[in-house]
Design a protein around this motif. Structure first.
Motif, PDB file in Angstrom:
ATOM      1  N   ILE A   1       0.767  -1.227  -0.092  1.00 61.18           N
ATOM      2  CA  ILE A   1       0.072  -0.061   0.015  1.00 61.18           C
ATOM      3  C   ILE A   1       0.636   0.975  -0.267  1.00 61.18           C
ATOM      4  CG2 ILE A   1      -1.739   1.443   1.377  1.00 61.18           C
ATOM      5  CD1 ILE A   1      -2.802  -1.279   0.361  1.00 61.18           C
ATOM      6  N   MET A   2       0.559   2.136  -1.040  1.00 63.44           N
ATOM      7  CA  MET A   2       1.132   3.589  -0.750  1.00 63.44           C
ATOM      8  C   MET A   2      -0.027   4.635  -0.793  1.00 63.44           C
ATOM      9  SD  MET A   2       4.597   2.842  -3.316  1.00 63.44           S
ATOM     10  CE  MET A   2       3.799   3.617  -4.506  1.00 63.44           C
ATOM     11  N   TRP A   3       0.513   5.618  -0.512  1.00 65.02           N
ATOM     12  CA  TRP A   3      -0.608   6.610  -0.576  1.00 65.02           C
ATOM     13  C   TRP A   3      -0.076   7.930  -1.300  1.00 65.02           C
ATOM     14  CZ3 TRP A   3      -4.938   6.724   1.944  1.00 65.02           C
ATOM     15  CH2 TRP A   3      -5.343   5.885   2.753  1.00 65.02           C
ATOM     16  N   ARG A   4      -1.055   8.727  -1.866  1.00 66.40           N
ATOM     17  CA  ARG A   4      -0.733   9.932  -2.642  1.00 66.40           C
ATOM     18  C   ARG A   4      -1.879  10.930  -2.134  1.00 66.40           C
ATOM     19  NH1 ARG A   4      -1.683   7.983  -8.980  1.00 66.40           N
ATOM     20  NH2 ARG A   4      -3.761   8.205  -8.396  1.00 66.40           N
ATOM     21  N   LYS A   5      -1.332  12.319  -2.084  1.00 63.51           N
ATOM     22  CA  LYS A   5      -2.004  13.338  -1.652  1.00 63.51           C
ATOM     23  C   LYS A   5      -1.926  14.275  -2.777  1.00 63.51           C
ATOM     24  CE  LYS A   5      -2.111  17.437   1.494  1.00 63.51           C
ATOM     25  NZ  LYS A   5      -1.813  18.217   0.585  1.00 63.51           N
ATOM     26  N   ASP A   6      -3.022  14.733  -3.237  1.00 60.32           N
ATOM     27  CA  ASP A   6      -3.195  15.715  -4.299  1.00 60.32           C
ATOM     28  C   ASP A   6      -2.206  15.261  -5.653  1.00 60.32           C
ATOM     29  OD1 ASP A   6      -4.812  17.430  -2.690  1.00 60.32           O
ATOM     30  OD2 ASP A   6      -3.090  18.392  -1.896  1.00 60.32           O
ATOM     31  N   GLY A   7      -2.419  14.030  -5.881  1.00 60.90           N
ATOM     32  CA  GLY A   7      -1.673  13.249  -6.804  1.00 60.90           C
ATOM     33  C   GLY A   7      -0.354  13.094  -6.853  1.00 60.90           C
ATOM     34  N   VAL A   8       0.353  13.402  -5.680  1.00 60.62           N
ATOM     35  CA  VAL A   8       1.621  13.035  -5.427  1.00 60.62           C
ATOM     36  C   VAL A   8       2.038  12.245  -4.407  1.00 60.62           C
ATOM     37  CG1 VAL A   8       4.023  14.307  -4.520  1.00 60.62           C
ATOM     38  CG2 VAL A   8       2.336  15.532  -6.099  1.00 60.62           C
ATOM     39  N   LEU A   9       2.930  11.192  -4.747  1.00 61.43           N
ATOM     40  CA  LEU A   9       3.201   9.780  -3.610  1.00 61.43           C
ATOM     41  C   LEU A   9       3.857  10.838  -2.501  1.00 61.43           C
ATOM     42  CD1 LEU A   9       4.892   7.211  -5.924  1.00 61.43           C
ATOM     43  CD2 LEU A   9       2.402   7.278  -4.669  1.00 61.43           C
ATOM     44  N   LEU A  10       3.183  10.137  -1.300  1.00 62.01           N
ATOM     45  CA  LEU A  10       3.637  10.658  -0.216  1.00 62.01           C
ATOM     46  C   LEU A  10       4.695   9.795   0.414  1.00 62.01           C
ATOM     47  CD1 LEU A  10       0.371  10.839   2.146  1.00 62.01           C
ATOM     48  CD2 LEU A  10       2.004  12.768   1.262  1.00 62.01           C
ATOM     49  N   SER A  11       5.553  10.466   1.125  1.00 62.38           N
ATOM     50  CA  SER A  11       6.799   9.624   1.822  1.00 62.38           C
ATOM     51  C   SER A  11       6.547   9.835   3.185  1.00 62.38           C
ATOM     52  CB  SER A  11       8.197  10.323   1.414  1.00 62.38           C
ATOM     53  OG  SER A  11       9.133   9.863   1.985  1.00 62.38           O
ATOM     54  N   THR A  12       6.612   8.899   3.814  1.00 64.71           N
ATOM     55  CA  THR A  12       6.437   8.817   5.277  1.00 64.71           C
ATOM     56  C   THR A  12       7.668   9.238   5.931  1.00 64.71           C
ATOM     57  OG1 THR A  12       6.806   6.461   5.674  1.00 64.71           O
ATOM     58  CG2 THR A  12       4.536   7.421   5.840  1.00 64.71           C
ATOM     59  N   VAL A  13       9.005   9.132   5.186  1.00 65.45           N
ATOM     60  CA  VAL A  13      10.213   9.425   5.635  1.00 65.45           C
ATOM     61  C   VAL A  13      10.511  10.945   5.958  1.00 65.45           C
ATOM     62  CG1 VAL A  13      12.718   9.128   5.330  1.00 65.45           C
ATOM     63  CG2 VAL A  13      11.244   7.367   4.711  1.00 65.45           C
ATOM     64  N   VAL A  14       9.872  11.596   4.935  1.00 62.28           N
ATOM     65  CA  VAL A  14       9.909  13.075   4.958  1.00 62.28           C
ATOM     66  C   VAL A  14       9.445  13.890   5.801  1.00 62.28           C
ATOM     67  CG1 VAL A  14       9.574  15.240   3.473  1.00 62.28           C
ATOM     68  CG2 VAL A  14      10.238  13.194   2.386  1.00 62.28           C
ATOM     69  N   ASP A  15       8.368  13.365   6.219  1.00 66.77           N
ATOM     70  CA  ASP A  15       7.482  13.994   7.445  1.00 66.77           C
ATOM     71  C   ASP A  15       7.407  13.088   8.573  1.00 66.77           C
ATOM     72  OD1 ASP A  15       5.555  15.439   9.067  1.00 66.77           O
ATOM     73  OD2 ASP A  15       4.502  16.104   7.431  1.00 66.77           O
ATOM     74  N   GLU A  16       8.051  13.019   9.840  1.00 65.27           N
ATOM     75  CA  GLU A  16       7.894  12.483  10.834  1.00 65.27           C
ATOM     76  C   GLU A  16       6.637  12.534  11.383  1.00 65.27           C
ATOM     77  OE1 GLU A  16       8.733  16.357  12.063  1.00 65.27           O
ATOM     78  OE2 GLU A  16       9.710  15.056  10.947  1.00 65.27           O
TER      79      GLU A  16
END
Length: 122
Positions: free
Chosen positions: A56-71
Motif C-alpha cells: 500500500i502507498m498513499w498519494r496526496k493531491d496526486g503526489v506520492l507521500l513519503s512517510t520518511v520526509v514528514d515524521e
C-alpha cells in the motif's frame, strides 16, 4: 502434430491470468479533522491471486507521500495512514487535500482507491 499443439497452447494461455479479483476491502473516506488532531485514513485490498497482501502507498493531491520526509506521517502495517498533530494555518495547510490509496501486487499491477477529501476545521 501442429493441430495437437494448438489446443495445448490455447489451453495454457487460458490458464494464464485472465480476470483476477483484486479489489479494495476498505477505502479512505472523506474526513473533517481539527488542527493538532490525528488524521486516520484506512485502506485495505485483497486478491484471490496472491497469498501475500498487496503493498500500500498513499498519494496526496496526486503526489506520492513519503512517510520518511514528514515524521508526523506513519503508515501502519494494515495500510492505514496516520497523521499526528495535523497542521493548519492561513497559509500553510500540508495535511488538507485529496488522498488516494494505491494497492500493488507484484506481477499483477496496481489499483487506485476512491479519492478522499480531507478538510481541517478551523
Amino acid at each position: 502434430m501442429k493441430a495437437s499443439d494448438a489446443p495445448s497452447s490455447s489451453s495454457s494461455s487460458s490458464s494464464s491470468p485472465g480476470f483476477v479479483d483484486f479489489t479494495f476491502t476498505l477505502e479512505p473516506q472523506d474526513m473533517v479533522t481539527v488542527r493538532g488532531g490525528v488524521l486516520q485514513l484506512d485502506c485495505q485490498a485483497q486478491s484471490d491471486a496472491a497469498a501475500a497482501p498487496p503493498s500500500i502507498m498513499w498519494r496526496k493531491d496526486g503526489v506520492l507521500l513519503s512517510t520518511v520526509v514528514d515524521e508526523r506521517r506513519r503508515q501502519l502495517e494494515n495500510g492505514t495512514l496516520m497523521v499526528q498533530n495535523v497542521v493548519h494555518s492561513r497559509h500553510h495547510r500540508p495535511d488538507e487535500g485529496e488522498y488516494q490509496c494505491l494497492a500493488t501486487l507484484d506481477g499483477l499491477g496496481s489499483i487506485v482507491s476512491r479519492t478522499a477529501k480531507v478538510t481541517v476545521a478551523e
